[in-house]
Design an enzyme around this catalytic site. Structure first.
Site, PDB file in Angstrom:
ATOM      1  N   ASP A   9       0.871  -1.176   0.000  1.00  0.00           N
ATOM      2  CA  ASP A   9       0.000   0.000   0.000  1.00  0.00           C
ATOM      3  C   ASP A   9       0.912   1.231   0.000  1.00  0.00           C
ATOM      4  O   ASP A   9       1.662   1.456   0.963  1.00  0.00           O
ATOM      5  CB  ASP A   9      -0.860  -0.043   1.265  1.00  0.00           C
ATOM      6  CG  ASP A   9      -1.758   1.180   1.414  1.00  0.00           C
ATOM      7  OD1 ASP A   9      -1.636   2.140   0.615  1.00  0.00           O
ATOM      8  OD2 ASP A   9      -2.567   1.168   2.352  1.00  0.00           O
ATOM      9  N   ASN A  23      -6.802  12.555 -11.140  1.00  0.00           N
ATOM     10  CA  ASN A  23      -7.519  12.958 -12.364  1.00  0.00           C
ATOM     11  C   ASN A  23      -7.300  14.466 -12.546  1.00  0.00           C
ATOM     12  O   ASN A  23      -6.743  15.125 -11.669  1.00  0.00           O
ATOM     13  CB  ASN A  23      -9.003  12.585 -12.288  1.00  0.00           C
ATOM     14  CG  ASN A  23      -9.692  13.211 -11.102  1.00  0.00           C
ATOM     15  OD1 ASN A  23      -9.750  14.429 -10.982  1.00  0.00           O
ATOM     16  ND2 ASN A  23     -10.190  12.386 -10.191  1.00  0.00           N
ATOM     17  N   GLY A  31      -9.706   4.449  -6.072  1.00  0.00           N
ATOM     18  CA  GLY A  31      -8.398   3.808  -6.256  1.00  0.00           C
ATOM     19  C   GLY A  31      -7.324   4.375  -5.342  1.00  0.00           C
ATOM     20  O   GLY A  31      -7.575   4.713  -4.176  1.00  0.00           O
ATOM     21  N   ASP A  33      -5.854   7.199  -5.500  1.00  0.00           N
ATOM     22  CA  ASP A  33      -6.145   8.608  -5.185  1.00  0.00           C
ATOM     23  C   ASP A  33      -6.992   8.698  -3.901  1.00  0.00           C
ATOM     24  O   ASP A  33      -6.661   9.458  -2.963  1.00  0.00           O
ATOM     25  CB  ASP A  33      -6.904   9.197  -6.387  1.00  0.00           C
ATOM     26  CG  ASP A  33      -6.995  10.708  -6.385  1.00  0.00           C
ATOM     27  OD1 ASP A  33      -6.361  11.344  -5.536  1.00  0.00           O
ATOM     28  OD2 ASP A  33      -7.708  11.246  -7.268  1.00  0.00           O
ATOM     29  N   THR A 117      -3.460   2.046 -14.596  1.00  0.00           N
ATOM     30  CA  THR A 117      -3.802   0.627 -14.818  1.00  0.00           C
ATOM     31  C   THR A 117      -5.052   0.166 -14.083  1.00  0.00           C
ATOM     32  O   THR A 117      -5.425  -1.003 -14.172  1.00  0.00           O
ATOM     33  CB  THR A 117      -2.637  -0.311 -14.421  1.00  0.00           C
ATOM     34  OG1 THR A 117      -2.419  -0.191 -13.004  1.00  0.00           O
ATOM     35  CG2 THR A 117      -1.369   0.049 -15.168  1.00  0.00           C
ATOM     36  N   GLY A 118      -5.703   1.076 -13.359  1.00  0.00           N
ATOM     37  CA  GLY A 118      -6.943   0.722 -12.654  1.00  0.00           C
ATOM     38  C   GLY A 118      -8.144   1.229 -13.431  1.00  0.00           C
ATOM     39  O   GLY A 118      -8.439   0.746 -14.531  1.00  0.00           O
TER      40      GLY A 118
END
Ligand code: AR6
Length: 168
Positions: A9, A23, A31, A33, A117-118
């Protein structure tokens, strides 16, 4: 040059800077963020509001507040639209610009998640290659740059990074 990949993590890492896969609003999300904002506390969002967003591929820094990291470098990865819309160049920009900012801030250590990648659906194997190649090239040009840890959220992603790191 010090490059490594671990599973874990990113909010727990004791490094000078962690990179956030944000974003363009920089006002939080899901995610990694969401995890970073939860762990840093509400002061992070307050500072993010003063930044007035960030274009895709660019990076902006804030404090780390309640995180063990001193700084958060917020970068905005591309949304995957099949690969023909400049996604690879934009993803490389994220790594390059985040490294440049970390160097400018005097960071000795930095950690990256697997940007895009999420939620943004970038194919993880292609993203791992871009991450490792771009950071490696940056550190060849700037040997004084930070030591980098790639923080993967699962063992499968770490395997992709280890494969890239094993390639000379
Ligand atoms: N530590 C390390 N990696 C993590 C963590 C964590 N705590 N949590 C998730 N990941 P994503 P994106 C991994 O979706 O694709 C947000 O809503 C995750 O498994 O966080 O760039 C933003 O606000 C994946 O491998 O970021 C944007 O709207 C990687 O982090 C959007 O998602 C990135 O997944 C950005 O999408």
């Amino acid at each position: 040059m010090e490059l490594r990949a671990v599973t874990g993590d990113i909010t727990k890492l004791q490094v000078d800077a962690i990179v956030n896969a944000a974003n363009t609003s920089l006002l939080g999300g899901g995610g990694v963020d969401g995890a970073i904002h939860r762990a840093a506390g509400p002061e992070l969002l307050a500072e993010c509001r003063t930044l007035h967003g960030c274009p895709t591929g660019q990076a902006k820094a804030t404090g780390g507040y309640c995180l063990p990291a001193r700084y958060v470098i917020h970068t905005v990865g591309p949304v995957w639209h099949g690969g023909g819309h400049g996604e690879a160049e934009l993803l490389a920009d994220c790594y390059r610009n985040s490294m440049a900012l970390a160097l400018e801030l005097g960071c000795r250590t930095a950690a990256f998640p697997a940007i895009s990648t999420g939620v943004y659906r970038y194919p993880p194997d292609q993203a791992a290659r871009i991450a490792v190649d771009t950071v490696r090239r940056f550190l060849e040009e700037h040997p004084e740059g930070p030591q980098v840890t790639f923080v993967c959220f699962d063992a499968r992603t770490e395997d992709l990074y280890q494969a890239q790191l094993a390639e000379l």
